[in-house]
Enzyme design. Structure first.
Site, PDB file in Angstrom:
ATOM      1  N   HIS A  22      -3.218   6.898   3.560  1.00 41.52           N
ATOM      2  CA  HIS A  22      -3.661   5.681   2.884  1.00 41.52           C
ATOM      3  C   HIS A  22      -5.066   5.346   3.362  1.00 41.52           C
ATOM      4  O   HIS A  22      -5.385   5.470   4.537  1.00 41.52           O
ATOM      5  CB  HIS A  22      -2.696   4.533   3.208  1.00 41.52           C
ATOM      6  CG  HIS A  22      -3.186   3.207   2.719  1.00 41.52           C
ATOM      7  ND1 HIS A  22      -3.634   3.019   1.438  1.00 41.52           N
ATOM      8  CD2 HIS A  22      -3.321   2.006   3.344  1.00 41.52           C
ATOM      9  CE1 HIS A  22      -4.024   1.758   1.293  1.00 41.52           C
ATOM     10  NE2 HIS A  22      -3.842   1.122   2.433  1.00 41.52           N
ATOM     11  N   CYS A  74       0.814  -1.220   0.000  1.00 42.87           N
ATOM     12  CA  CYS A  74       0.000   0.000   0.000  1.00 42.87           C
ATOM     13  C   CYS A  74       0.850   1.274   0.000  1.00 42.87           C
ATOM     14  O   CYS A  74       0.331   2.359  -0.260  1.00 42.87           O
ATOM     15  CB  CYS A  74      -0.935   0.004   1.206  1.00 42.87           C
ATOM     16  SG  CYS A  74      -2.038  -1.407   1.207  1.00 42.87           S
ATOM     17  N   ASN A  89     -10.227  -0.097  -0.096  1.00 38.69           N
ATOM     18  CA  ASN A  89      -8.765  -0.049   0.019  1.00 38.69           C
ATOM     19  C   ASN A  89      -8.176  -0.415  -1.349  1.00 38.69           C
ATOM     20  O   ASN A  89      -8.234  -1.568  -1.747  1.00 38.69           O
ATOM     21  CB  ASN A  89      -8.307  -1.031   1.097  1.00 38.69           C
ATOM     22  CG  ASN A  89      -6.788  -1.038   1.270  1.00 38.69           C
ATOM     23  OD1 ASN A  89      -6.060  -0.456   0.474  1.00 38.69           O
ATOM     24  ND2 ASN A  89      -6.322  -1.718   2.306  1.00 38.69           N
TER      25      ASN A  89
HETATM   26  O1  UT7 Z   1      -3.934  -1.670   3.542  1.00 39.69           O
HETATM   27  C1  UT7 Z   1      -2.957  -1.879   4.493  1.00 39.69           C
HETATM   28  C2  UT7 Z   1      -3.216  -2.712   5.554  1.00 39.69           C
HETATM   29  N1  UT7 Z   1      -4.534  -3.197   5.867  1.00 39.69           N
HETATM   30  C3  UT7 Z   1      -5.210  -2.649   6.882  1.00 39.69           C
HETATM   31  O2  UT7 Z   1      -4.824  -1.613   7.360  1.00 39.69           O
HETATM   32  C4  UT7 Z   1      -6.399  -3.375   7.442  1.00 39.69           C
HETATM   33  C5  UT7 Z   1      -6.323  -3.384   8.940  1.00 39.69           C
HETATM   34  N2  UT7 Z   1      -7.368  -4.089   9.633  1.00 39.69           N
HETATM   35  C6  UT7 Z   1      -8.680  -3.742   9.577  1.00 39.69           C
HETATM   36  O3  UT7 Z   1      -9.054  -2.821   8.886  1.00 39.69           O
HETATM   37  C7  UT7 Z   1      -9.658  -4.489  10.453  1.00 39.69           C
HETATM   38  O4  UT7 Z   1      -8.952  -5.282  11.352  1.00 39.69           O
HETATM   39  C8  UT7 Z   1     -10.654  -5.362   9.659  1.00 39.69           C
HETATM   40  C9  UT7 Z   1     -11.619  -4.469   8.925  1.00 39.69           C
HETATM   41  C10 UT7 Z   1      -9.903  -6.226   8.666  1.00 39.69           C
HETATM   42  C11 UT7 Z   1     -11.451  -6.230  10.609  1.00 39.69           C
HETATM   43  O5  UT7 Z   1     -12.116  -5.452  11.575  1.00 39.69           O
HETATM   44  P1  UT7 Z   1     -12.052  -5.854  13.119  1.00 39.69           P
HETATM   45  O6  UT7 Z   1     -12.868  -4.885  13.839  1.00 39.69           O
HETATM   46  O7  UT7 Z   1     -10.588  -5.934  13.460  1.00 39.69           O
HETATM   47  O8  UT7 Z   1     -12.779  -7.248  13.137  1.00 39.69           O
HETATM   48  P2  UT7 Z   1     -12.206  -8.670  13.581  1.00 39.69           P
HETATM   49  O9  UT7 Z   1     -11.204  -9.158  12.583  1.00 39.69           O
HETATM   50  O10 UT7 Z   1     -11.792  -8.590  15.008  1.00 39.69           O
HETATM   51  O11 UT7 Z   1     -13.494  -9.561  13.466  1.00 39.69           O
HETATM   52  C12 UT7 Z   1     -14.613  -9.385  14.317  1.00 39.69           C
HETATM   53  C13 UT7 Z   1     -15.669 -10.398  13.967  1.00 39.69           C
HETATM   54  C14 UT7 Z   1     -15.171 -11.827  13.857  1.00 39.69           C
HETATM   55  O12 UT7 Z   1     -16.162 -12.685  14.383  1.00 39.69           O
HETATM   56  P3  UT7 Z   1     -16.025 -13.268  15.868  1.00 39.69           P
HETATM   57  O13 UT7 Z   1     -14.746 -14.074  15.832  1.00 39.69           O
HETATM   58  O14 UT7 Z   1     -15.956 -12.090  16.770  1.00 39.69           O
HETATM   59  O15 UT7 Z   1     -17.243 -14.109  15.975  1.00 39.69           O
HETATM   60  C15 UT7 Z   1     -15.047 -12.054  12.384  1.00 39.69           C
HETATM   61  O16 UT7 Z   1     -15.198 -13.406  12.018  1.00 39.69           O
HETATM   62  O17 UT7 Z   1     -16.222 -10.083  12.686  1.00 39.69           O
HETATM   63  C16 UT7 Z   1     -16.194 -11.254  11.860  1.00 39.69           C
HETATM   64  N3  UT7 Z   1     -16.024 -10.821  10.476  1.00 39.69           N
HETATM   65  C17 UT7 Z   1     -17.069 -10.475   9.695  1.00 39.69           C
HETATM   66  N4  UT7 Z   1     -18.386 -10.416   9.919  1.00 39.69           N
HETATM   67  C18 UT7 Z   1     -19.178  -9.979   8.919  1.00 39.69           C
HETATM   68  C19 UT7 Z   1     -14.887 -10.693   9.758  1.00 39.69           C
HETATM   69  N5  UT7 Z   1     -15.160 -10.245   8.524  1.00 39.69           N
HETATM   70  C20 UT7 Z   1     -16.508 -10.094   8.469  1.00 39.69           C
HETATM   71  C21 UT7 Z   1     -17.385  -9.655   7.462  1.00 39.69           C
HETATM   72  N6  UT7 Z   1     -18.706  -9.615   7.735  1.00 39.69           N
HETATM   73  N7  UT7 Z   1     -16.955  -9.264   6.233  1.00 39.69           N
END
Ligand code: UT7
Length: 322
Positions: free
Chosen positions: A249, A113, A279
């Protein structure tokens, strides 16, 4: 003293828009989850027959028109991308050929990125050295080709696009400073497992998808983007009040908000496009820059701080007077 200055900008987004409602039909997700966790409402997806170089050519033409330059003027092409058309020849040479740009240096940089920031910083050095009179600098991705559309944790995040700038010499800044960095110890938190010398045969066999430890990437992203901005300010004896626009970004609205809060930067001074672009990796900063310029918010003479963070991890900033 020679400085480099942005003479023109352009962006291109593929026609097809994929909304959160569309994604609800593809994976177990919801518009509500995507909006609240990422801020993303829609993203653009390249068509089957579009190549990353096609997106670049479209963005480059607009930037060249904006700068009032022709293909004859271009004497350097640098492209930041993680999704080039081919392994080789490098995408900058493909763009050169497609646009009919006469012989000149043309290469790509891969910094995930942060690719555009690395490319812009490199072009700045070529111009300052006196070697280059007119650089075409692009950040572009068809990153959605790397996505597993059954993996809801990543497929809702990304989009395609290209942003381009024309950089020319100037007696006054222009680009004031650039800072680049990387720390390879974080390679396993965000990566794509297939490469030339690693597992190439596995391409298309199911394990070729973006691997991301979202939570951990999030935390390092916020910390690093805050520190990168501060580094640029400190190096130039500036404070946040001296910055008219922060152009970070665009990975996640919550990362952008947390970074702005950490710095004490009001969100009104932060260009945000993640909602409509998703993104787009290396394309996100140049496209956000172009959006801000073309909608009239960013004006000539204003001070901008561009910054990015991505896989590697890599990071970087460019402080400039537009
Ligand atoms: O581009 C350069 C680098 N990339 C980034 O900067 C991305 C950085 N990370 C993020 O933006 C966030 O961590 C994400 C958007 C990827 C994820 O958000 P989060 O608030 O960190 O969610 P999480 O990974 O902790 O997941 C929370 C819950 C999980 O369920 P449980 O385990 O709590 O039951 C996931 O399975 O949300 C679930 N989940 C979803 N639910 C509905 C993960 N993806 C989805 C989805 N829809 N698309």
């Amino acid at each position: 003293m020679i400085y480099s200055r942005i003479a023109g900008t352009g962006r291109y987004l593929p026609e097809r828009i994929l909304t959160n409602a569309d994604l609800e039909k593809m994976v177990e997700t919801s518009d509500e989850w995507i909006r609240t966790r990422t801020g993303i409402e829609q993203r653009h997806i390249a068509s089957e027959d579009q190549r990353t170089s096609d997106l670049c050519v479209n963005a480059a033409k607009i930037a060249m028109e904006d700068a009032g330059v022709t293909v004859e003027d271009i004497d350097l092409i640098i492209v930041g991308t993680t999704s080039p058309d081919l392994i080789f020849p490098n995408i900058a040479t493909i763009i050169q050929h497609k646009m009919g740009i006469p012989a000149c240096a043309a290469f790509s940089v891969e910094a995930a990125c942060t690719g555009f920031i690395y490319a812009l910083s490199s072009a700045d050095k070529f111009i300052r050295s006196g070697d280059t009179k007119c650089a075409l600098v692009i950040g572009a991705e068809i990153i959605t080709k790397l996505i597993d559309w059954e993996d809801r944790s990543t497929c809702v995040l990304f989009g395609d696009g290209a942003g381009a700038v024309i950089l020319k010499p100037s007696d006054e800044p222009g680009i004031i400073s650039t800072h680049l960095g990387a720390d390879g110890q974080y390679k396993d938190l965000l990566y794509y497992p297939v490469g030339v010398s690693n597992n190439l045969a596995a391409a298309g066999l199911g394990d070729s998808r973006i691997m991301m430890s979202g939570n951990e990437v999030f935390k390092v992203a916020v910390k690093t983007l805050g520190a990168v901005a501060q580094e640029a300010l400190d190096a130039n004896g500036l404070s946040l009040d001296d910055i008219d626009w922060l152009i970070p970004h665009q990975a996640n609205l919550r990362i952008i908000q947390a970074t702005a809060k950490r710095l004490g930067m009001p969100m009104e001074k932060v260009i945000q496009t993640v909602q409509i672009h998703g993104n787009t990796s290396a394309a996100s900063v140049p496209m956000a820059l172009d959006v801000g310029i073309r909608d009239g918010r960013i004006k000539r003479g204003q001070t901008l701080l561009l910054e990015a963070f991505g896989g590697g991890f890599t990071w970087g900033s460019v402080l400039l007077k537009y």
